[in-house]
Design a protein around this motif. Structure first.
Motif, PDB file in Angstrom:
ATOM      1  N   UNK A  23       7.908  -3.149  -1.574  1.00  0.00           N
ATOM      2  CA  UNK A  23       6.956  -2.037  -1.638  1.00  0.00           C
ATOM      3  C   UNK A  23       5.838  -2.218  -0.615  1.00  0.00           C
ATOM      4  N   UNK A  24       5.402  -3.448  -0.415  1.00  0.00           N
ATOM      5  CA  UNK A  24       4.405  -3.722   0.625  1.00  0.00           C
ATOM      6  C   UNK A  24       5.007  -3.494   2.004  1.00  0.00           C
ATOM      7  N   UNK A  54       3.703  -1.050   5.309  1.00  0.00           N
ATOM      8  CA  UNK A  54       3.582  -1.424   6.724  1.00  0.00           C
ATOM      9  C   UNK A  54       4.515  -0.597   7.609  1.00  0.00           C
ATOM     10  N   UNK A  55       5.724  -0.332   7.115  1.00  0.00           N
ATOM     11  CA  UNK A  55       6.740   0.373   7.922  1.00  0.00           C
ATOM     12  C   UNK A  55       7.331   1.509   7.097  1.00  0.00           C
ATOM     13  N   UNK A  56       6.588   2.600   6.914  1.00  0.00           N
ATOM     14  CA  UNK A  56       7.043   3.677   6.027  1.00  0.00           C
ATOM     15  C   UNK A  56       8.279   4.423   6.516  1.00  0.00           C
ATOM     16  N   UNK A  67      13.021  -5.491   3.686  1.00  0.00           N
ATOM     17  CA  UNK A  67      11.649  -5.000   3.637  1.00  0.00           C
ATOM     18  C   UNK A  67      10.680  -6.067   3.144  1.00  0.00           C
ATOM     19  N   UNK A  68      11.143  -6.927   2.256  1.00  0.00           N
ATOM     20  CA  UNK A  68      10.299  -8.031   1.797  1.00  0.00           C
ATOM     21  C   UNK A  68       9.996  -8.980   2.952  1.00  0.00           C
ATOM     22  N   UNK A 105       4.664  -8.914   8.598  1.00  0.00           N
ATOM     23  CA  UNK A 105       3.583  -7.988   8.936  1.00  0.00           C
ATOM     24  C   UNK A 105       2.225  -8.551   8.559  1.00  0.00           C
ATOM     25  N   UNK A 106       2.156  -9.232   7.419  1.00  0.00           N
ATOM     26  CA  UNK A 106       0.896  -9.882   7.029  1.00  0.00           C
ATOM     27  C   UNK A 106       0.552 -10.983   8.028  1.00  0.00           C
TER      28      UNK A 106
END
Length: 397
Positions: free
Chosen positions: A303-304, A308-310, A319-320, A326-327
Motif C-alpha cells: 500500500x505504501x 510512491x508509484x500510483x 510493490x513492497x 523509495x523510502x
C-alpha cells in the motif's frame, strides 16, 4: 478486528493557516496565568512574543521557560516545573518542536501529581490527578506530539530515554498552524518530515493497528510522500508546509492509538547515548528496519508502494520492494546521514550495542513490529544501520 479499539485525541484541534490566533481565547477559558514552554530559537523568531500578545489581549498573564536546548530531559522538566510552581501558573502552553511539547506534557502532569516523571513509565505508577490544562502548538511539520498521549524524557542519570504513555499526557488543545513551520530550516524539515513518515508507516504496520488508525496512517503517508521534498527544497511553499503539518498531525493521531514499532524502539537508545535528535535517529533507521520487516508485512508495505508509484500495476511483493527502495531514495534526496556520517565513534557505538538492544526491547515498541527481533537480531540491525548506504551520502556537522 477481534476486539474493540479506542481512539484518543485532544479535546480540541485547531488546524490551518492562522490557527494560532485562537490561543488567547482557549487559554482564557482554561486559566489565568500560563507557563509558555519554548526555546531560544522560537523566541528569536518572535513566536513567543506573538503568543504572549494573544494571551495578554484576553487577560491571561504569562511566564516563559526557554531552557529547552536539546532532546527533553528530566532536568528540563524539573527546572520548568519549579518555575511553574514559583510563579503559580495554572496553565501550560508548549510552543516549538517535539522537545518543547514533550517537556510541557510532563510538567502539566507533575504539577498535580507527586513523584519523578520516570515513575509513570509502563507498569509503574498511574497518573491519579487531572493534569493542568495543556495547549500544544507545534512549529515543525513532523513531531505529531500535539496529538499524542506519549512523552519521551531522557533520564540523565541512567542515559535512558523513558517512553511514558498514559491518557493524561494528551494535550487538551492542539493548535496546528502551518505558518509557524515556514521558518524551519532544511535539516529540520528533513528530519521531522521523515520522523512523521515513520510515525505513519509504523502505525500502519503495527500489530495494534485498527481501521480508524489505518485511515489516518494512509492519509498521512500520502500527504508526506507527496509534499516532503517540496517543503524541503522550497521552504516558502505554504501549500507543501500545510500538507506536511496535516500529515504530521494525522500520523500523531495514528501512532498514539496504534503504537509505534521497531524503528522507535531502536531510535530512543541512540538518542539517549549519542544525543542524536529523535527525528534524525528515526530517519537513519527507517529504510533498514523496513528491509528487515518486509517479508512479514508485504501487503501493507505494498500500500505504501502504491503511494510512491500510483501508476504501477504490480504484485504486492514487487510493490513492497518498491516501498522500501523509495523510502531509501527519499532519505538520500533529503541528505539523511547514517550514524557513521553523523560522527558517532564506531568503537563507542559497538560497545553500546548490547545496552541499546536491551533498552529497545524493554521499551515494548519492537513487540508491535510485524517481525519481532531477538536481541541478537537487534544487535545485527544496529551494526547494519551504522554505515547504511542511502541513495546518496550525507555529512552533518
Amino acid at each position: 478486528m477481534e476486539k474493540f479499539a479506542i481512539l484518543r485525541t485532544p479535546q480540541q484541534i485547531y488546524y490551518g493557516r492562522g490557527a494560532l490566533d485562537n490561543v488567547g481565547l482557549e487559554a482564557a477559558a482554561k486559566g489565568k496565568k500560563a507557563l509558555i514552554v519554548s526555546d531560544k530559537v522560537m523566541d528569536a523568531l518572535g513566536y513567543v512574543s506573538k503568543c504572549r500578545d494573544f494571551l495578554k489581549k484576553e487577560g491571561v498573564e504569562t511566564e516563559v521557560y526557554l531552557g529547552i536546548e536539546s532532546e527533553p530531559t528530566d532536568r528540563y522538566v524539573s527546572k520548568a516545573l519549579e518555575l511553574l510552581k514559583t510563579e503559580q501558573c495554572d496553565l501550560v502552553i508548549s510552543l516549538g518542536g517535539g522537545s518543547c511539547i514533550d517537556t510541557a506534557k510532563a510538567i502539566a502532569v507533575l504539577a498535580n501529581n507527586v513523584g519523578y516523571i520516570g515513575d509513570y513509565r509502563p507498569n509503574r505508577e498511574k497518573v491519579l490527578n487531572i493534569p493542568l490544562p495543556h495547549i500544544a502548538i507545534p512549529t515543525t511539520g513532523g513531531t505529531g506530539s500535539e496529538a499524542t498521549d506519549v512523552t519521551v524524557i531522557t533520564n540523565t542519570t541512567d542515559d535512558i530515554k523513558m517512553m511514558i504513555k498514559q491518557p493524561p499526557f494528551m494535550p487538551e488543545v492542539a493548535i496546528v498552524d502551518p505558518l509557524l513551520t515556514v521558518s524551519s530550516p532544511q535539516t529540520i524539515t528533513a528530519a521531522t518530515g521523515v520522523d512523521a513518515l515513520s510515525h505513519a508507516i509504523e502505525a500502519y504496520l503495527s500489530k495494534q493497528a485498527h481501521p480508524m488508525t489505518d485511515t489516518f496512517s494512509l492519509s498521512a503517508m500520502k500527504l508526506i510522500v507527496e509534499n516532503l521534498l517540496t517543503a524541503y527544497n522550497d521552504g516558502e511553499n505554504i501549500d507543501a508546509r500545510e500538507a506536511m503539518s496535516l500529515g504530521a498531525l494525522q500520523a500523531g493521531i495514528a501512532f498514539t492509538n496504534a503504537s509505534v514499532c521497531l524503528v522507535h524502539g531502536m531510535s530512543r537508545p541512540i538518542g539517549a547515548l549519542f544525543h542524536v535528535p529523535h527525528g534524525y535517529s528515526n530517519a537513519m533507521l527507517l529504510p533498514a528496519v523496513l528491509e528487515y520487516s518486509k517479508e512479514a508485512c508485504v501487503d501493507r508495505l505494498a500500500d505504501l508502494g502504491r503511494i510512491f508509484e500510483p501508476d504501477l500495476f504490480m504484485s504486492n511483493a514487487e510493490l513492497a520492494k518498491i516501498a522500501v527502495e523509495s523510502v531509501k531514495e527519499l532519505c538520500g534526496k533529503l541528505n539523511i546521514p547514517n550514524l557513521k556520517d553523523w560522527g558517532i565513534d564506531q568503537a563507542a557505538f559497538n560497545q553500546a550495542i548490547g545496552k541499546m538492544a536491551v533498552d529497545a526491547i524493554d521499551s515494548g515498541s519492537p513487540a508491535n513490529n510485524p517481525r519481532v527481533p531477538t536481541q541478537g537480531e537487534l544487535e545485527q540491525l544496529y551494526q547494519t544501520c551504522f554505515d547504511y548506504k542511502f541513495k546518496s551520502r550525507a555529512k552533518v556537522n
